[in-house]
Design an enzyme around this catalytic site. Structure first.
Site: not given
Ligand code: NAD
Length: 464
Positions: A250, A284
Site C-alpha cells: 500500500e 496517502c
C-alpha cells in the site's frame, strides 16, 4: 498519561525481550523524551517468526465464532484505552490530538468489523452426484504474516493488517516505523492482555532495513503486508518475490479533486482544505491537485483561503519531511509558480501552502508531496481534468465534486484509482476495500477483500 519515559522491550511470544541496543523516542511536540524501544536483531526476528508459526495452527483451528469473540475482546480493550493510545500518537508523531483520537476510534471500529467478518467466512459447496460427494471450497489462512508499517497513521495501518489477518486465522509479526513505535507497541501489548495466545502477535521495533529484510526473506513468513514508500516497497518485493511470498503493498498517492462545472464550491473548498492539509499533508489519501474550470478558479480559491485562515497545523513528523517541503516550494518558485503560505513560522511547524500557476514538470504536481501543499490547476474541460488526474503514476484516492450525480459518477469511473470520493472527504470505511492501483500498490486492505488477502482458497474434491 504518565510523563515518566518508558522502556519497551520486544514482544516475541517468549515474553518480553530486552536487547543490548535501544532506540530513544522523543516527542515531536517539544522534544521531551518519551522512552526507548528495543532494537531487534536477526535472532529476534527468527524467534518471533517461529513463535508465530507455532501459534497460528491452533488459532486457525478454532471455530470462527471463537476467533470473533477473542477479536471483540481485543477491540473492547482498545476502545477502553483509546485516550491513552491517542495521546501516544499525538506525542510521538505530532499529530493533533483530535486527529489522533479519530484514528484510534476508527481503528477500533476496524477490529469490530473484522471480528464480524471472521464469523462470515464461508465455505462454498457444490454437490456431486451422490450424497457426501462434490466440491468444498474453503478459505485457509496463509500462516505467518509480516506487517511492516509507516509512522503517519501508526495505529490504523497496524490494525488494517492485524485485524483481518487474525480473523483469517493467521499470526502476525509487526514491524512498526521507528519514528512512531510506541502506539504500535501498545496495540500488541493490549492484544496479549486481551488474552490472544502467546506468539500470535509480536512487535519487533528497531532498524527498518535490517528487520525488513530478515522478515521478507524468512522461510516461515508466508506473506508480507507493507505500507510505505515505493522505494522501500520495491526493495521488499525484491526480497519477497523470488521466494514466492504473497505480498500486499500500500503505497503513496497523488490525489486529484476534479471540480465539475456544476460543483457546489463550498463543498469543493471543504474537500480541498480538509484533505489537502489533514495530518499536515502526511496522508496517502491527501488532495494534492485541485482541477477546476478557469471560470470557477477565482471563487474556489477565495473559499479555500477563508478556510485555510482558520488552520493551525501540528509539527511535521520527520526532519526529512520538512526538508522535502522546502525543496518542493523552492522548485515551484523556480518554475514561476505562486506560493501562498508554506512557511516554517515556528521551527518544525509549517503553514498550509496553496500553489497556483504550477503544472506538469513542477515536482509537487508530479510527485506525492507528503507535506501540506495543495496546487490549484485550471483545466479547460472535464476531459482535460480527467487526463491530468490520471497522468502521474499513482492511483490511490481521487475526489470529484459535482451536483449532477450522473456526471459525477461518470467522471469518478474514469479516474484510475482504487477509491473515488464524491462530494465529500470521508473516504475510509471499514466495510469497503482500500486499494492502490498502478504505482500506488498491489492488493488491498479493509472490506471483505481485506480479509481474503490473508487466505488461500482450498478446493476439497470429494469423489466417493
Ligand atoms: P517508508 O517506506 O520509509 O517506511 C515504511 C516502513 O518500512 C517503516 O516501518 C520503515 O521502518 C520500513 N523500512 C524503511 N526502509 C526499509 C528498508 N530498506 N527495508 C525494509 N523496510 C524498511 O515510508 P514512510 O516514509 O514511513 O511512509 C510514507 C509513505 O507511506 C508515503 O509514500 C505514503 O503515501 C505511504 N502510505 C501509504 C498508505 C496506503 O494505505 N496506501 C497509507 C499511509 C502511508
Amino acid at each position: 498519561m504518565s510523563d515518566t519515559p518508558v522502556r519497551r522491550p520486544l514482544i516475541t511470544g517468549d515474553g518480553r525481550i530486552a536487547t543490548e541496543e535501544w532506540f530513544p523516542i522523543a516527542s515531536r511536540l517539544d522534544g521531551t523524551p518519551l522512552g526507548e524501544v528495543a532494537a531487534a536483531g536477526i535472532d529476534d526476528v527468527d524467534r518471533a517468526v517461529c513463535a508465530a508459526d507455532a501459534a497460528w495452527p491452533a488459532w486457525a483451528a478454532l471455530p470462527p465464532s471463537e476467533r470473533a469473540r477473542a477479536l471483540s475482546a481485543y477491540a473492547a480493550l482498545v476502545d477502553s484505552e483509546q485516550a491513552r493510545i491517542a495521546e501516544l500518537v499525538h506525542r510521538e508523531m505530532g499529530k493533533p490530538l483530535s486527529e489522533a483520537q479519530a484514528e484510534v476510534a476508527r481503528a477500533a471500529e476496524v477490529i469490530h468489523h473484522f471480528a464480524a467478518e471472521a464469523e462470515r467466512m464461508w465455505v462454498q459447496q457444490m454437490p456431486g452426484p451422490t450424497l457426501g460427494t462434490g466440491s468444498w471450497v474453503r478459505p485457509a489462512p496463509v500462516g505467518v504474516v509480516a506487517a511492516i508499517t509507516p509512522w503517519n497513521f501508526p495505529v490504523a495501518l497496524v490494525i488494517w493488517k492485524l485485524a483481518p489477518a487474525l480473523a483469517a486465522g493467521c499470526a502476525v509479526v509487526i514491524k512498526p516505523a521507528i519514528e512512531a513505535p510506541l502506539a504500535a507497541w501498545a496495540l500488541c501489548d493490549i492484544a496479549e492482555r486481551a488474552g490472544l495466545p502467546a506468539g500470535l502477535v509480536s512487535c519487533l521495533t528497531g532498524d527498518g532495513p535490517l528487520i525488513g529484510e530478515a522478515l521478507s526473506t524468512h522461510p516461515r513468513v508466508a506473506k508480507v503486508a507493507f505500507t510505505g514508500s515505493r522505494r522501500v516497497a520495491e526493495q521488499i518485493a525484491g526480497w519477497a518475490s523470488p521466494r514466492l511470498k504473497a505480498l500486499s503493498l500500500e503505497l503513496g498517492g497523488h490525489g486529484a479533486l476534479v471540480v465539475l462545472p456544476d460543483a457546489d464550491l463550498d463543498v469543493a473548498a471543504e474537500v480541498a482544505v480538509m484533505q489537502g492539509y489533514v495530518n499536515s499533508g502526511q496522508a496517502c489519501y491527501a488532495v494534492n491537485r485541485v482541477l477546476v474550470p478557469p471560470s470557477l478558479a477565482g471563487d474556489l480559491l477565495e473559499r479555500m483561503r477563508a478556510r485555510i485562515a482558520g488552520i493551525t497545523l501540528g509539527p511535521m513528523a520527520t526532519e526529512r519531511g520538512l526538508a522535502r517541503h522546502h525543496m518542493l516550494i523552492e522548485d515551484a518558485h523556480s518554475h514561476g509558480a505562486r506560493v501562498e503560505g508554506g512557511e516554517e513560522l515556528v521551527p518544525g511547524r509549517l503553514s498550509p501552502a496553496l500553489v497556483t500557476g504550477a503544472g506538469p514538470g513542477v515536482r509537487l504536481v508530479d510527485e506525492e508531496p507528503f507535506t501540506p501543499i495543495v496546487a490549484v490547476l485550471e483545466m479547460d474541460d472535464t476531459a482535460a481534468a480527467i487526463a491530468e488526474a490520471n497522468r502521474p503514476d499513482y492511483g490511490l484516492v481521487n475526489y470529484v465534486c459535482g451536483r449532477d450525480m450522473r456526471g459525477a459518477l461518470e467522471t469518478a469511473q474514469a479516474l484510475r484509482s482504487g477509491t473515488v470520493a464524491i462530494n465529500g472527504w470521508r473516504v475510509v470505511v471499514p466495510y469497503a476495500p482500500y486499494a492502490g492501483w498502478r504505482g500506488s500498490g498491489v492488493g488491498c486492505e479493509l472490506g471483505r477483500q481485506g480479509l481474503e488477502a490473508f487466505v488461500h482458497w482450498q478446493h476439497l474434491r470429494v469423489l466417493a
